[in-house]
Design an enzyme around this catalytic site. Structure first.
Site, PDB file in Angstrom:
ATOM      1  N   HIS A 261       0.855  -1.182   0.000  1.00 19.60           N
ATOM      2  CA  HIS A 261       0.000   0.000   0.000  1.00 19.60           C
ATOM      3  C   HIS A 261       0.888   1.227   0.000  1.00 19.60           C
ATOM      4  O   HIS A 261       1.927   1.243   0.657  1.00 19.60           O
ATOM      5  CB  HIS A 261      -0.896  -0.003   1.249  1.00 19.60           C
ATOM      6  N   ASP A 315      -7.848  -5.388  -0.015  1.00 18.93           N
ATOM      7  CA  ASP A 315      -8.337  -6.294  -1.049  1.00 18.93           C
ATOM      8  C   ASP A 315      -8.012  -7.756  -0.791  1.00 18.93           C
ATOM      9  O   ASP A 315      -8.531  -8.625  -1.475  1.00 18.93           O
ATOM     10  CB  ASP A 315      -7.738  -5.898  -2.410  1.00 18.93           C
TER      11      ASP A 315
HETATM   12  N1  COA Z   1       4.158  -7.619  -4.122  1.00 14.84           N
HETATM   13  C1  COA Z   1       5.502  -7.659  -4.164  1.00 14.84           C
HETATM   14  N2  COA Z   1       6.267  -6.572  -3.993  1.00 14.84           N
HETATM   15  C2  COA Z   1       5.645  -5.420  -3.773  1.00 14.84           C
HETATM   16  C3  COA Z   1       4.247  -5.306  -3.709  1.00 14.84           C
HETATM   17  C4  COA Z   1       3.505  -6.476  -3.895  1.00 14.84           C
HETATM   18  N3  COA Z   1       2.160  -6.456  -3.867  1.00 14.84           N
HETATM   19  N4  COA Z   1       3.910  -4.035  -3.490  1.00 14.84           N
HETATM   20  C5  COA Z   1       5.051  -3.360  -3.416  1.00 14.84           C
HETATM   21  N5  COA Z   1       6.097  -4.179  -3.599  1.00 14.84           N
HETATM   22  C6  COA Z   1       7.523  -3.816  -3.597  1.00 14.84           C
HETATM   23  C7  COA Z   1       7.902  -3.188  -4.946  1.00 14.84           C
HETATM   24  O1  COA Z   1       8.310  -4.160  -5.872  1.00 14.84           O
HETATM   25  C8  COA Z   1       8.990  -2.240  -4.536  1.00 14.84           C
HETATM   26  O2  COA Z   1      10.159  -2.975  -4.349  1.00 14.84           O
HETATM   27  P1  COA Z   1      11.605  -2.339  -4.727  1.00 14.84           P
HETATM   28  O3  COA Z   1      11.727  -1.133  -3.849  1.00 14.84           O
HETATM   29  O4  COA Z   1      12.569  -3.432  -4.432  1.00 14.84           O
HETATM   30  O5  COA Z   1      11.504  -1.986  -6.192  1.00 14.84           O
HETATM   31  C9  COA Z   1       8.538  -1.737  -3.177  1.00 14.84           C
HETATM   32  O6  COA Z   1       7.724  -2.786  -2.625  1.00 14.84           O
HETATM   33  C10 COA Z   1       7.744  -0.454  -3.243  1.00 14.84           C
HETATM   34  O7  COA Z   1       6.674  -0.689  -4.141  1.00 14.84           O
HETATM   35  P2  COA Z   1       5.942   0.408  -4.997  1.00 14.84           P
HETATM   36  O8  COA Z   1       5.233  -0.246  -6.144  1.00 14.84           O
HETATM   37  O9  COA Z   1       6.895   1.523  -5.324  1.00 14.84           O
HETATM   38  O10 COA Z   1       4.903   0.946  -3.959  1.00 14.84           O
HETATM   39  P3  COA Z   1       3.696   1.873  -4.305  1.00 14.84           P
HETATM   40  O11 COA Z   1       3.441   2.649  -3.101  1.00 14.84           O
HETATM   41  O12 COA Z   1       3.915   2.616  -5.557  1.00 14.84           O
HETATM   42  O13 COA Z   1       2.547   0.819  -4.639  1.00 14.84           O
HETATM   43  C11 COA Z   1       0.643  -0.478  -4.670  1.00 14.84           C
HETATM   44  C12 COA Z   1       1.438   0.575  -3.897  1.00 14.84           C
HETATM   45  C13 COA Z   1      -0.667  -0.740  -3.959  1.00 14.84           C
HETATM   46  C14 COA Z   1       0.335   0.052  -6.100  1.00 14.84           C
HETATM   47  C15 COA Z   1       1.489  -1.761  -4.774  1.00 14.84           C
HETATM   48  O14 COA Z   1       1.794  -2.213  -3.470  1.00 14.84           O
HETATM   49  C16 COA Z   1       0.799  -2.862  -5.564  1.00 14.84           C
HETATM   50  O15 COA Z   1       0.859  -2.840  -6.800  1.00 14.84           O
HETATM   51  N6  COA Z   1       0.127  -3.823  -4.886  1.00 14.84           N
HETATM   52  C17 COA Z   1      -0.571  -4.891  -5.561  1.00 14.84           C
HETATM   53  C18 COA Z   1      -1.913  -4.403  -6.069  1.00 14.84           C
HETATM   54  C19 COA Z   1      -2.908  -4.191  -4.945  1.00 14.84           C
HETATM   55  O16 COA Z   1      -3.094  -5.036  -4.090  1.00 14.84           O
HETATM   56  N7  COA Z   1      -3.595  -3.044  -5.027  1.00 14.84           N
HETATM   57  C20 COA Z   1      -4.626  -2.685  -4.070  1.00 14.84           C
HETATM   58  C21 COA Z   1      -4.217  -1.503  -3.252  1.00 14.84           C
HETATM   59  S1  COA Z   1      -5.358  -1.191  -1.956  1.00 14.84           S
END
Ligand code: COA
Length: 378
Positions: A261, A315
């Site tokens: 998140h 979720d």
């Molecule tokens: N699974 C595996 N790794 C994850 C992850 C996940 N669900 N979410 C984040 N990470 C990792 C990223 O790969 C990144 O790693 P790195 O620093 O080694 O590159 C780090 O954690 C930071 O992730 P980032 O994507 O930059 O965080 P964000 O704040 O931009 O993203 C979300 C937040 C929600 C978009 C992201 O966690 C995600 O895509 N989750 C899955 C989709 C989901 O469940 N969405 C519902 C949200 S309520």
């Protein structure tokens, strides 16, 4: 901060001043108008919570009765909207059907009388009342059936479950569904809320505001994630396969749906509540093997990614709860929308009360003074 300091995704940049909800992502705290989500989940109802979010205070007993009454008697949708929905392709995604139907309400009610509290109240009531009817109507119509008329003797959540299945739901199931709506009702400046506020800031009608927010909610990085969680649990298939699956995903740098998140760096408090609700459901209505897979996945990810602050988000367990209620997977996000309408409307009202149209800037990365090349010379 200089305007040139570009932050992708506007991460950490305040887009509004708001008194609607508050998140502390380090401690896992979520409050609506200052009240903890755990307190509301335990003691309130979705409609009372919607009132709290939109009007900024808990209603008195009389105010609540009147509000519930108004919503109850505005559940029916115009036959012209129903006819329009009948022409939607059955293979279309229910979120697209919902976006089009919500926007269509504007054809009937778009007076845009935004200074008039009666107009605001009518729009709030109509959207809260009809969005569930539209979701249920599309579900039945895409199966070739006629939509079911709302039942005025049933409360908000029981009526929605009834309209989906034509069966009066078990009271525990209806109560748990209502709590799910409360948990999803609002969550600060997420993508769909931002979208709602940007649209609201043009002083367009609230149906356009909700339609644009529904469009934004549909993506897999936002509301669409709970659909994908179920697909992932099915793909994993067994508790033994959890760790090999996770290793493989992580090696390919793929995200695990339902985890992580932008704000929470601990387990999302809504996921904790949803997990307990899932357990209550399974106790009464039968065990689900995907729950064991989910719990094992949560443990494995805590070991692997806990130090990065990756924990279950809202979720992760919601899909298991909805599945047990017999809600089809592709309706999970529309159900999220039914709840989040409350938050979007609260933000709409807050935005127009002190409006300034959104007009951010950009960092231009293109060329200058390029001369036009006639087509035959390209
Ligand atoms: N699974 C595996 N790794 C994850 C992850 C996940 N669900 N979410 C984040 N990470 C990792 C990223 O790969 C990144 O790693 P790195 O620093 O080694 O590159 C780090 O954690 C930071 O992730 P980032 O994507 O930059 O965080 P964000 O704040 O931009 O993203 C979300 C937040 C929600 C978009 C992201 O966690 C995600 O895509 N989750 C899955 C989709 C989901 O469940 N969405 C519902 C949200 S309520």
């Amino acid at each position: 901060m200089s305007v040139c300091e570009f932050k992708p995704g506007l991460e950490g940049i305040p887009a509004a001043q708001s008194s609607i909800s508050f998140v502390n992502g380090q401690e896992g705290i979520l409050e609506y108008r200052g009240i903890r989500i755990e307190d509301l989940a335990e003691n309130s109802t979705f409609l009372e919570t919607a009132y709290l979010l939109i009007w900024g205070k808990l209603p008195t007993k009389d105010e609540l009765i009147e509000f519930e009454h108004e919503v109850r008697y505005h559940r029916r949708i115009k036959y012209r909207i129903r006819d329009m929905m009948k022409s939607f392709p059955e293979s279309g995604h229910p979120m697209d059907a919902l976006q089009a139907s919500a926007a269509a309400l504007g054809l009937f009610y778009s007076r845009r009388d935004l200074d008039n509290p009666v107009y605001i109240r009518d729009a709030v009531v109509r959207l809260l009342a009809t969005i569930p009817t539209m979701v249920a109507a599309f579900q039945l119509m895409r199966k070739g059936n006629d939509p079911v008329r709302p039942r005025d003797d049933l409360d908000y959540s029981a009526n929605f479950l009834y309209m989906l299945s034509e069966r009066e739901p078990d009271p525990l199931m209806a109560r748990i569904f209502d709590v799910c709506l409360t948990l999803h009702a609002e969550h600060t400046m997420n993508a769909s809320t931002f979208s709602a506020r940007v649209t609201a800031s043009t002083l367009t009608d609230p149906y356009a505001v909700v339609a644009s927010a529904v469009g934004t909610l549909g993506g897999p990085l936002h509301g669409g994630a709970n659909e994908e969680v179920i697909g992932m649990l099915e793909e994993i298939g067994s508790v033994e396969n959890v760790r090999p699956y996770l290793e493989d995903r992580l090696q390919r740098k793929a995200k695990i749906m339902g985890f992580g998140h932008r704000v929470y760096k601990v387990k999302d408090p809504r996921a904790t509540i949803l997990q307990k609700l899932a357990e209550q459901l399974f106790e009464k209505f039968g065990y689900d093997k995907y729950y064991d897979i989910a719990v094992e996945l949560e443990h494995a990810i805590a070991e692997k990614l806990g130090q990065k602050g990756i924990y279950p988000n809202v979720d992760f367990y919601s899909g298991l709860v909805y599945r047990k209620m017999g809600i089809p997977t592709d309706l999970f996000t529309p159900v999220f929308a039914i709840a989040r309408v409350a938050g979007w409307l609260a933000h709409w009202k807050e935005q127009i009360a002190e409006n300034r149209i959104f007009r951010p800037t950009q960092v231009y990365t293109g060329h200058h003074d390029v001369s036009y090349t006639p087509v035959e010379q390209r």
